[in-house]
Design a protein around this motif. Structure first.
Motif, PDB file in Angstrom:
ATOM      1  N   VAL A 290       0.822  -1.213   0.000  1.00 20.90           N
ATOM      2  CA  VAL A 290       0.000   0.000   0.000  1.00 20.90           C
ATOM      3  C   VAL A 290       0.862   1.272   0.000  1.00 20.90           C
ATOM      4  CG1 VAL A 290      -1.742   1.253   1.368  1.00 20.90           C
ATOM      5  CG2 VAL A 290      -2.019  -1.157   0.950  1.00 20.90           C
ATOM      6  N   LEU A 291       2.165   1.116   0.140  1.00 21.29           N
ATOM      7  CA  LEU A 291       3.058   2.269  -0.005  1.00 21.29           C
ATOM      8  C   LEU A 291       3.102   2.755  -1.458  1.00 21.29           C
ATOM      9  CD1 LEU A 291       6.092   1.249   2.267  1.00 21.29           C
ATOM     10  CD2 LEU A 291       4.149   2.706   2.844  1.00 21.29           C
ATOM     11  N   ILE A 292       2.716   1.874  -2.398  1.00 26.01           N
ATOM     12  CA  ILE A 292       2.610   2.283  -3.807  1.00 26.01           C
ATOM     13  C   ILE A 292       1.465   3.293  -3.926  1.00 26.01           C
ATOM     14  CG2 ILE A 292       2.129   1.490  -6.164  1.00 26.01           C
ATOM     15  CD1 ILE A 292       3.197  -1.303  -5.216  1.00 26.01           C
ATOM     16  N   PRO A 293       1.727   4.499  -4.458  1.00 27.15           N
ATOM     17  CA  PRO A 293       0.712   5.576  -4.437  1.00 27.15           C
ATOM     18  C   PRO A 293      -0.659   5.181  -4.965  1.00 27.15           C
ATOM     19  CG  PRO A 293       2.832   6.446  -5.127  1.00 27.15           C
ATOM     20  CD  PRO A 293       3.005   4.957  -5.007  1.00 27.15           C
ATOM     21  N   ASP A 294      -0.716   4.463  -6.109  1.00 30.11           N
ATOM     22  CA  ASP A 294      -2.026   4.082  -6.681  1.00 30.11           C
ATOM     23  C   ASP A 294      -2.819   3.192  -5.735  1.00 30.11           C
ATOM     24  OD1 ASP A 294      -1.542   5.529  -8.891  1.00 30.11           O
ATOM     25  OD2 ASP A 294      -1.109   3.855 -10.230  1.00 30.11           O
ATOM     26  N   LEU A 295      -2.122   2.223  -5.109  1.00 30.46           N
ATOM     27  CA  LEU A 295      -2.786   1.320  -4.170  1.00 30.46           C
ATOM     28  C   LEU A 295      -3.191   2.059  -2.907  1.00 30.46           C
ATOM     29  CD1 LEU A 295      -0.577  -1.883  -4.525  1.00 30.46           C
ATOM     30  CD2 LEU A 295      -2.872  -1.511  -5.423  1.00 30.46           C
ATOM     31  N   ASN A 296      -2.360   2.996  -2.487  1.00 28.87           N
ATOM     32  CA  ASN A 296      -2.663   3.816  -1.307  1.00 28.87           C
ATOM     33  C   ASN A 296      -3.994   4.540  -1.489  1.00 28.87           C
ATOM     34  OD1 ASN A 296      -2.758   5.805   0.700  1.00 28.87           O
ATOM     35  ND2 ASN A 296      -0.553   6.022   0.755  1.00 28.87           N
ATOM     36  N   GLU A 297      -4.172   5.057  -2.708  1.00 26.57           N
ATOM     37  CA  GLU A 297      -5.357   5.864  -2.987  1.00 26.57           C
ATOM     38  C   GLU A 297      -6.648   5.063  -2.900  1.00 26.57           C
ATOM     39  OE1 GLU A 297      -7.106   9.376  -3.394  1.00 26.57           O
ATOM     40  OE2 GLU A 297      -4.921   9.120  -3.362  1.00 26.57           O
ATOM     41  N   VAL A 298      -6.614   3.799  -3.368  1.00 32.45           N
ATOM     42  CA  VAL A 298      -7.858   3.007  -3.431  1.00 32.45           C
ATOM     43  C   VAL A 298      -8.029   2.084  -2.231  1.00 32.45           C
ATOM     44  CG1 VAL A 298      -7.862   3.042  -5.953  1.00 32.45           C
ATOM     45  CG2 VAL A 298      -6.819   1.105  -4.751  1.00 32.45           C
ATOM     46  N   ARG A 303     -14.452  -1.633  -0.498  1.00 39.34           N
ATOM     47  CA  ARG A 303     -14.973  -2.197   0.748  1.00 39.34           C
ATOM     48  C   ARG A 303     -14.493  -3.632   1.002  1.00 39.34           C
ATOM     49  NH1 ARG A 303     -18.603  -1.210   4.569  1.00 39.34           N
ATOM     50  NH2 ARG A 303     -19.797  -2.932   5.448  1.00 39.34           N
ATOM     51  N   ASN A 304     -14.411  -4.430  -0.057  1.00 33.61           N
ATOM     52  CA  ASN A 304     -13.972  -5.816   0.106  1.00 33.61           C
ATOM     53  C   ASN A 304     -12.567  -5.896   0.684  1.00 33.61           C
ATOM     54  OD1 ASN A 304     -15.791  -5.427  -2.351  1.00 33.61           O
ATOM     55  ND2 ASN A 304     -16.080  -7.599  -1.883  1.00 33.61           N
ATOM     56  N   PHE A 309      -8.974  -6.866   5.208  1.00 30.03           N
ATOM     57  CA  PHE A 309      -7.844  -6.461   6.050  1.00 30.03           C
ATOM     58  C   PHE A 309      -8.222  -6.500   7.532  1.00 30.03           C
ATOM     59  CE2 PHE A 309      -4.888  -3.432   8.019  1.00 30.03           C
ATOM     60  CZ  PHE A 309      -3.685  -3.932   7.545  1.00 30.03           C
ATOM     61  N   ILE A 310      -9.438  -6.054   7.850  1.00 31.27           N
ATOM     62  CA  ILE A 310      -9.899  -6.098   9.244  1.00 31.27           C
ATOM     63  C   ILE A 310      -9.976  -7.540   9.736  1.00 31.27           C
ATOM     64  CG2 ILE A 310     -11.875  -5.662  10.775  1.00 31.27           C
ATOM     65  CD1 ILE A 310     -12.435  -3.141   9.025  1.00 31.27           C
TER      66      ILE A 310
END
Length: 407
Positions: A290-298, A303-304, A309-310
């Motif tokens: 998630v440090l990758i900017p695109d992945l961070n954004e979404v 919701r899935n 992750f929770i």
């Protein structure tokens, strides 16, 4: 039924009820019911966090960190049942009214009782500051610290409204220091209690310092969802890298003891500890991705992925470690056929629902739509395995005689 056994049974009943509520929400995707989905969601999350994770950690802390002469006094038994009363209150109030008068009263009651628990643990635990105790005290501090976010919700709601960054950050502050602070440090403390006196103090000190620093810094990640500041992204990146290094040191610290430790475990304990450790490293891998900017954004928009992750944290890491500690210490019989089958069923349900959530999240990320027409049916059926597993474990607990395995 003695008090300790009744505590454990109560925690598993809470877990079962929370899981049934989760199944009900998945059923509502297939067959709409005249129920408020968000009210059920609030009930599910509160019972899972406060009725299962919090209370089971309570039981194990009292057993392993409080001297026998002190834990046998009536205080801890009364406090447990008062806390369970607040959980039952939330169990009833949230599905009926959501966040409103009675659910807020019972939630507040739980927080106040948790303060009482913290103060008593500080007072009653051994004065010798072992590595496990240091982790426990940080976990307890995080629990108290996290509640500052809850106390900010009222003023934030009245002055700025629910959509304000301050209100949303207050919620994330509570959740971050509950999951990544209190729950994680507490289960690690309980796990490392098994290695007391066998841990390299220098490696532990590095692990301990890095993990605390990482926990503080990674709060920048949910904060960055509501405050656009490049510094927050750098803080989170630094925190995630420190967290990875911390667990590398943890592995180094435990490596000399692991082979002996594994030899003393039966198959169900090995299975759930493996589940917990694999989930922990998968969580770290996701945080690095998630440090990758695109992945961070979404990451907080699909919701899935959020639910996956929770559940990775609650069902995989926290529950995995709790199950392992319970079985290893014969608080649940690893020799019971019910437990063995229950653990297999739980792990199957957890792994398959995580796989489906992650895969569907990836499909949404690449704008591919639904996996198939049977996604909701599949995840509903896989969730039944989790509930079946819990029922089987509960049946094994009810079969234990008065002078059986729990003493």
């Amino acid at each position: 039924m003695n008090s300790q056994k009744s505590w454990i049974v109560c925690c598993f009943l809470n877990f079962l009820i929370a899981s049934i509520m989760g199944l009900l929400m998945r059923y509502m995707h297939l067959f709409p019911l005249n129920l408020n989905y968000s009210f059920i969601l609030h009930a599910h999350s509160h019972i899972a966090m406060l009725g299962w994770a919090y209370l089971m950690i309570y039981v194990l802390i009292v057993r392993f960190f409080i001297p026998k002469v002190k834990r046998e006094k009536p205080f801890y038994n009364r406090l447990f049942w008062l806390t369970e009363f607040s959980v039952v209150g939330m169990m009833i109030a949230f599905p009926i009214q959501g966040y409103a008068l009675f659910s807020i009263v019972f939630s507040t009651m739980h927080i106040i009782l948790s303060y009482v628990f913290c103060l008593r643990i500080w007072r009653d635990s051994s004065e010798e500051k072992t590595e496990a105790q240091k982790l426990l005290f940080v976990g307890i501090s995080c629990m108290v610290f996290s509640t500052f976010g809850v106390w900010c919700l009222g003023p934030a709601l009245n002055m700025l409204g629910k959509q304000s960054p301050f209100y949303q950050i207050a919620i994330q502050f509570f959740l971050h220091f509950q999951f990544n602070g209190w729950f994680l440090f507490a289960v690690l403390a309980l796990f490392l209690k098994q290695f007391e006196g066998k841990i390299d103090k220098r490696d532990f000190k590095i692990f301990f310092t890095l993990l605390i620093t990482a926990t503080l810094l990674t709060f920048a990640f949910p904060g960055s969802w509501y405050l656009k500041n490049g510094l927050l992204s750098w803080m989170n990146a630094f925190g995630v890298i420190l967290q990875m290094i911390a667990f590398v040191y943890c592995c180094k610290m435990l490596k000399p003891q692991i082979s002996i430790f594994k030899c003393n475990l039966d198959i169900p304990a090995k299975a759930v500890y493996t589940l917990a450790i694999c989930s922990l490293f998968f969580k770290i891998a996701i945080q690095l991705l998630v440090l990758i900017p695109d992945l961070n954004e979404v990451s907080h928009q699909i919701r899935n992925l959020i639910i996956g992750f929770i559940h990775l944290t609650t069902l995989g890491i926290i529950t995995g470690f709790l199950f392992g500690i319970l079985i290893q210490n014969n608080l649940i019989s690893g020799k019971s056929s019910f437990v063995r089958l229950g653990i297999k069923s739980f792990i199957l349900g957890y792994v398959m629902t995580e796989f489906l959530l992650l895969l569907q999240g990836i499909f949404f990320y690449f704008e591919k739509g639904m996996i198939s027409y049977y996604y909701y049916e599949s995840i509903f059926l896989m969730s039944i395995f989790i509930i079946t597993g819990l029922i089987l474990i509960l049946l094994s607990l009810f079969k234990i005689k008065k002078q059986g395995l729990i003493n």
